[in-house]
Design an enzyme around this catalytic site. Structure first.
Site, PDB file in Angstrom:
ATOM      1  N   SER A 122     -12.135   6.603 117.512  1.00 12.61           N
ATOM      2  CA  SER A 122     -12.541   7.431 118.648  1.00 12.61           C
ATOM      3  C   SER A 122     -11.363   7.794 119.540  1.00 12.61           C
ATOM      4  O   SER A 122     -11.510   8.607 120.446  1.00 12.61           O
ATOM      5  CB  SER A 122     -13.591   6.688 119.487  1.00 12.61           C
ATOM      6  OG  SER A 122     -13.054   5.479 119.986  1.00 12.61           O
ATOM      7  N   HIS A 143     -15.865  11.139 113.178  1.00 11.92           N
ATOM      8  CA  HIS A 143     -16.203  10.347 114.350  1.00 11.92           C
ATOM      9  C   HIS A 143     -17.678  10.467 114.693  1.00 11.92           C
ATOM     10  O   HIS A 143     -18.140  11.481 115.209  1.00 11.92           O
ATOM     11  CB  HIS A 143     -15.338  10.787 115.546  1.00 11.92           C
ATOM     12  CG  HIS A 143     -15.612   9.988 116.781  1.00 11.92           C
ATOM     13  ND1 HIS A 143     -15.582  10.544 118.039  1.00 11.92           N
ATOM     14  CD2 HIS A 143     -15.935   8.679 116.952  1.00 11.92           C
ATOM     15  CE1 HIS A 143     -15.878   9.611 118.932  1.00 11.92           C
ATOM     16  NE2 HIS A 143     -16.092   8.477 118.298  1.00 11.92           N
ATOM     17  N   GLU A 155     -17.837  14.418 115.073  1.00 11.53           N
ATOM     18  CA  GLU A 155     -16.598  15.174 115.257  1.00 11.53           C
ATOM     19  C   GLU A 155     -15.767  15.083 113.976  1.00 11.53           C
ATOM     20  O   GLU A 155     -15.475  13.985 113.500  1.00 11.53           O
ATOM     21  CB  GLU A 155     -15.790  14.594 116.433  1.00 11.53           C
ATOM     22  CG  GLU A 155     -16.421  14.847 117.782  1.00 11.53           C
ATOM     23  CD  GLU A 155     -15.620  14.245 118.934  1.00 11.53           C
ATOM     24  OE1 GLU A 155     -15.562  14.866 119.996  1.00 11.53           O
ATOM     25  OE2 GLU A 155     -15.044  13.145 118.764  1.00 11.53           O
ATOM     26  N   ASN A 193     -14.718  12.547 124.211  1.00 12.31           N
ATOM     27  CA  ASN A 193     -14.071  11.562 125.081  1.00 12.31           C
ATOM     28  C   ASN A 193     -13.027  12.191 125.994  1.00 12.31           C
ATOM     29  O   ASN A 193     -12.711  11.636 127.048  1.00 12.31           O
ATOM     30  CB  ASN A 193     -13.442  10.444 124.244  1.00 12.31           C
ATOM     31  CG  ASN A 193     -14.474   9.411 123.834  1.00 12.31           C
ATOM     32  OD1 ASN A 193     -15.425   9.146 124.556  1.00 12.31           O
ATOM     33  ND2 ASN A 193     -14.294   8.827 122.667  1.00 12.31           N
TER      34      ASN A 193
END
Length: 491
Positions: A122, A143, A155, A193
């Site tokens: 991540s 991800h 992702e 993120n």
């Protein structure tokens, strides 16, 4: 090798993400080989999976036959040599660059040259992990979001040397798993993120400024703005230490860009081991029987005066136009109650607007859906007297909304936070990290935002976002609030 050609999937790491990914593959017909270096850990994970599936069957979501089939497809192995026949291998181990590099050096030797090699990292650069491989073009990021069987977003992350044919193959696999794949370049935080840092960072900064307490900010962001959870509730759920570590990683990887500056509040909480639910205390107490503190609302039993509403129905004015008290409504140029203008915040102070408009102003904070929100967050200019305040509050109460009041600060609370989120989403697109479509999909399905950020800014009007950021930049003198050229071009 398209999605339907993937017959066997290898998963390395039987933690929460690893066993979740194994379940996804097994539930869609693939044979799964599961390995964990820690003895007995994979067996524990399988036992936990079996219990979870039993609970789903008890609720009628799956059948006992499905449970039997899925579990039969997952084989536990004690040696990486068993991955030689895998068509796809997904690594979901500890976030340590050296360990991951060593693992993929082994995997490219063990597996077929046609096998897809993916990491569920991540936060670590795909390019950096692949740097230790003989053929770095084979590696990409896959991800998932927790819990992997439930969350739809994946992702697909390209390193600098990743073969794009592998990304296309991974896209087909994800779609066959009923997932929503989004493509991103290997950049700190990838999409979710990176963009979501503002959802934590800005409310933490407001708390540090003593603008409002964390419970009040949570209520504004959830009840008034429309997010599923407030930022402080969410940090307690994720873990303060994990959230802080991701913030540090992104900040350092972005060469200390002030937009990603970590919070001193979080740092102190990590030192104190008040990490949220897992330690029983975070921003809230999670002790058994602990009551959640309630936000501060204001109420009024006053009879509100005539309400003036504009002819044009906008994102903001809709809640007034559709308010069913026609005998008290008049048509005009803007929303007015008892001689006070009610306007959506655009980043300016209420006191400055009062001077500019030569009359008292009540500002209303931003919401994804004003009409259906539980609450509104407002602030008043100095010229709003008690008579006006009571009738404005009474109007919102008659609409069925709780009313919260915040200090007169640029962009208030929700607009300030959402503007920072939009700015980061826009900058990710401007810098080639991902497409506008994919950043909106990522934030909707990765963190359950009510709408795609860029689509919402388009609906709202880019100028409102631009003005809010420019006023914040001027007020704080902090490059944290610099406006993305992507927004500047549109506004």
């Amino acid at each position: 090798m398209m999605g339907e050609a993937i017959k066997q999937v290898g998963v390395i790491g039987a933690g929460t993400m690893g066993i979740g990914i194994a379940e996804v593959a097994a539930s869609h017909g693939q044979q799964v080989v599961l390995y964990d270096a820690q003895e007995g850990f994979a067996e524990q994970a399988m036992a936990q999976l079996q219990e979870r599936l039993k609970k789903r069957a008890f609720k009628g979501k799956i059948s006992q036959e499905q449970i039997t089939e899925w579990l039969a497809r997952i084989e536990l192995v004690d040696d990486l040599a068993h991955f030689s026949a895998c068509d796809l291998v997904v690594e979901a181990i500890t976030e340590d660059l050296a360990i991951k590099q060593a693992l993929f050096k082994q995997l490219e030797i063990i597996t077929s040259s046609l096998a897809l090699l993916a990491t569920n990292t991540s936060s670590i650069s795909i390019t950096a992990i692949a740097a230790g491989m003989q053929d770095p073009s084979r590696l990409f990021g896959l991800h998932f979001f927790n819990p992997a069987p439930v969350m739809k977003l994946v992702e697909l992350v390209s390193g600098l040397l990743t073969d794009q044919a592998h990304i296309e193959q991974a896209t087909a696999i994800c779609k066959s798993w009923k997932k929503i794949p989004v493509k991103t370049q290997s950049s700190p935080g990838f999409i979710v993120n990176r963009v979501a840092r503002a959802y934590y960072g800005e409310p933490l900064k407001m708390c540090q400024e003593q603008l409002l307490g964390h419970r009040q900010i949570d209520a504004i962001m959830s009840e008034a703005a429309g997010f599923r959870m407030g930022p402080f509730e969410l940090m307690d759920l994720i873990g303060i230490d994990i959230n802080y570590a991701v913030s540090q990683t992104v900040y350092q990887a972005m060469h200390n860009d002030p937009r990603f500056r970590p919070s001193l509040i979080q740092q102190e909480m990590v030192h104190a081991n008040t990490l949220g639910r897992k330690t029983g205390q975070g921003f809230y107490s999670h002790a058994e029987g602990a009551a959640k503190p309630k936000p501060e609302y204001i109420h009024s039993d006053a009879e509100f005066d005539l309400l003036t509403v504009p002819e044009e129905m906008t994102h903001f004015s809709r809640m007034f136009c559709e308010f069913e008290h026609d005998q008290r409504k008049w048509k005009g140029d803007e929303v007015v109650v008892s001689g006070c203008r009610i306007k959506p915040t655009d980043g300016r102070l209420a006191k400055d607007l009062e001077v500019a408009l030569n009359g008292p102003v009540c500002l209303v904070d931003l919401s994804f859906d004003y009409l259906n929100s539980q609450s509104v967050n407002v602030c008043f200019s100095p010229g709003v007297n008690q008579f006006m305040r009571n009738r404005i509050v009474a109007l919102f109460n008659h609409m069925g909304k709780q009313v919260m009041v915040c200090p007169d600060q640029p962009a208030m609370v929700a607009l300030r936070t959402i503007a920072m989120l939009v700015n980061e989403a826009a900058d990710a697109v401007f810098n080639g990290v991902c497409s506008a479509r994919d950043v909106d999909l990522a934030m909707r399905y990765g963190v359950n935002y009510p709408k795609g950020l860029l689509a919402f800014a388009e609906e709202l009007g880019w100028s409102q976002i631009a003005q809010a950021l420019e006023h914040l930049h001027q007020w704080f003198g902090d490059d944290r609030y610099r406006l993305s050229p992507y927004i500047r071009n549109l506004a």
